[in-house]
Design a protein around this motif. Sequence first.
Motif, PDB file in Angstrom:
ATOM      1  N   ASP A 360      -3.361   2.052  -8.279  1.00  0.00           N
ATOM      2  CA  ASP A 360      -2.321   2.276  -7.270  1.00  0.00           C
ATOM      3  C   ASP A 360      -2.333   1.175  -6.216  1.00  0.00           C
ATOM      4  O   ASP A 360      -1.276   0.717  -5.763  1.00  0.00           O
ATOM      5  N   GLN A 361      -3.511   0.758  -5.819  1.00  0.00           N
ATOM      6  CA  GLN A 361      -3.619  -0.268  -4.787  1.00  0.00           C
ATOM      7  C   GLN A 361      -3.067  -1.613  -5.265  1.00  0.00           C
ATOM      8  O   GLN A 361      -2.452  -2.339  -4.479  1.00  0.00           O
ATOM      9  N   LEU A 362      -3.275  -1.954  -6.532  1.00  0.00           N
ATOM     10  CA  LEU A 362      -2.866  -3.266  -7.052  1.00  0.00           C
ATOM     11  C   LEU A 362      -1.599  -3.198  -7.895  1.00  0.00           C
ATOM     12  O   LEU A 362      -1.149  -4.221  -8.420  1.00  0.00           O
ATOM     13  N   GLY A 363      -1.023  -1.991  -8.027  1.00  0.00           N
ATOM     14  CA  GLY A 363       0.252  -1.862  -8.723  1.00  0.00           C
ATOM     15  C   GLY A 363       0.171  -2.131 -10.216  1.00  0.00           C
ATOM     16  O   GLY A 363       1.072  -2.785 -10.772  1.00  0.00           O
ATOM     17  N   THR A 364      -0.857  -1.653 -10.904  1.00  0.00           N
ATOM     18  CA  THR A 364      -1.009  -1.873 -12.348  1.00  0.00           C
ATOM     19  C   THR A 364      -0.977  -0.524 -13.080  1.00  0.00           C
ATOM     20  O   THR A 364      -0.943   0.538 -12.462  1.00  0.00           O
TER      21      THR A 364
END
Length: 519
Positions: A360-364
Amino acid sequence: MPTDTRQQLHTIWTYRRWLALFVIVVTVLTYVLAKRQTPTYKADALVQVVSASEAGGQILPADAQQSLVNTYLRIAQTDPVYRLGAASMTPKTNDLTFSEHVSLSPESGSAVFDATGSATVAAQAAAYSNAYANAFSQYVEQLQNRQRQSTVARIQQQINATAAQAGQPNSLQATQIEDQVKALESKLSETVAAPSDAARVIGTAAVPTSPSSPRPKLNAALALIGSLVLGIAAILIYAALSDRYRDADEAASDLDVPLLGEIPRAGLQEQPSIESFRRLRTAIEFEFSRAQGVGGAHARNGEVHADAGYASEARTLLVTAAERGAGKSYTTAGLSRALAAGGVRVVAVDGDLRKPTLHDQLGTRSAPGLGEALSERIEQIERFAQAVAVPRGSRGGELDVIAAGRPMSDATEQLSSSTMDALVADLRRDYRYVVFDSSPVLPVVDAVVLARHCDGVVVVVDAKRTRRRDARRAVATLRATGAPILGFVYNRTQAQIASYGYGDVPAAPIERGPSEVLR
């Protein structure tokens, strides 16, 4: 100095501005209110009570003297004394008003009383005091005279009654009666001549030159001391009840762990966050360089271990926290981006196989990832890596992310397996930095297992969520297993993150996205 005392002093120093503000406000307010009050003047006259025994030359025992003092203290507070004093005032007043302006108190160890008069006018205070002292003295004299007269009258009645019984003048009975009359007359003479209790005014009240209250300077000084003590007590009680760290310095002092950096409450793409992670990257690189400089070995908890496998150029990091929600995934994402921006290959691995949030933090994507590699015993994990764009202005670095993948009920066993050993070795060959995001330390043991594969551990302490006792337990747990703690990161700091540059522009208001809710 004991550790607890140092922590308390540091806590007080942390809140010093609030404490100073509280003390200043209370002191100034006390001074202003005191200045606005109507002044009250007090004057004292001295009255000494001498018992009949003392007047006759005897020494009064301590308990008898205390009884004398208590007796006359009660007498002085009776209505007849107040009426005498009120009648002597000019202008005259009633006894109720008079009693409100006077008081009597004995001096310690003696039968000397302070007759105190108070009023808003200095001369009137002295008048009240002198009137009260004189009234007390007069009433004691009147009381003693009435008692003497009563005794004399009773003896005289006995003389008269005895004399009336006389029969024949030359009889034996007449002689006895005459002797009784003479004895009674002798007793009468002794009663008349005997000393009695007396209250003498030995010091008149002078007109006071300054009010007894209010005393603004004294009141302000007392308020300053009182507010300082009260403020310190409130700070210590608040710190004990909140069980949170006020700032990074307090956390460093309490945990005895180096502070690597402070992260503000901001998004990963915002300038304050970017600058903070750059500082964190520099601090970690310095710690690794310092450890490598000690004989080329890896230092864990102050001890050098030559067999730690630190001879390779790759460095593995573990980011963890005491509990969920402290911001470990956010810190892992920001640190990985900052390391990659330095021009090296970095892989961020989500080692939290229970409640992963790094994706979620890195959008993957959340899968496939580490879970699949471990369950399928795949020792080459590169095909699960997802490329992530590094920040603008980087020096050609690359950032890959390996998500947690499928949840695993036996996460601890999988992370301690030989497959995991092979995966870590594979990652160390291909990347300069391998950054693991792990489960929290206290709920499960996964972080301790992952720490075996890492050259350094970074503990995240959140200003809003992390409790002191939880942070201490987490650090103690890692130390007990020999985990190489590099230091801690203070997340959601309230400290100002200064900016510097050409044409600095204030940062835009912070808007938190859904991927940052579980920082």
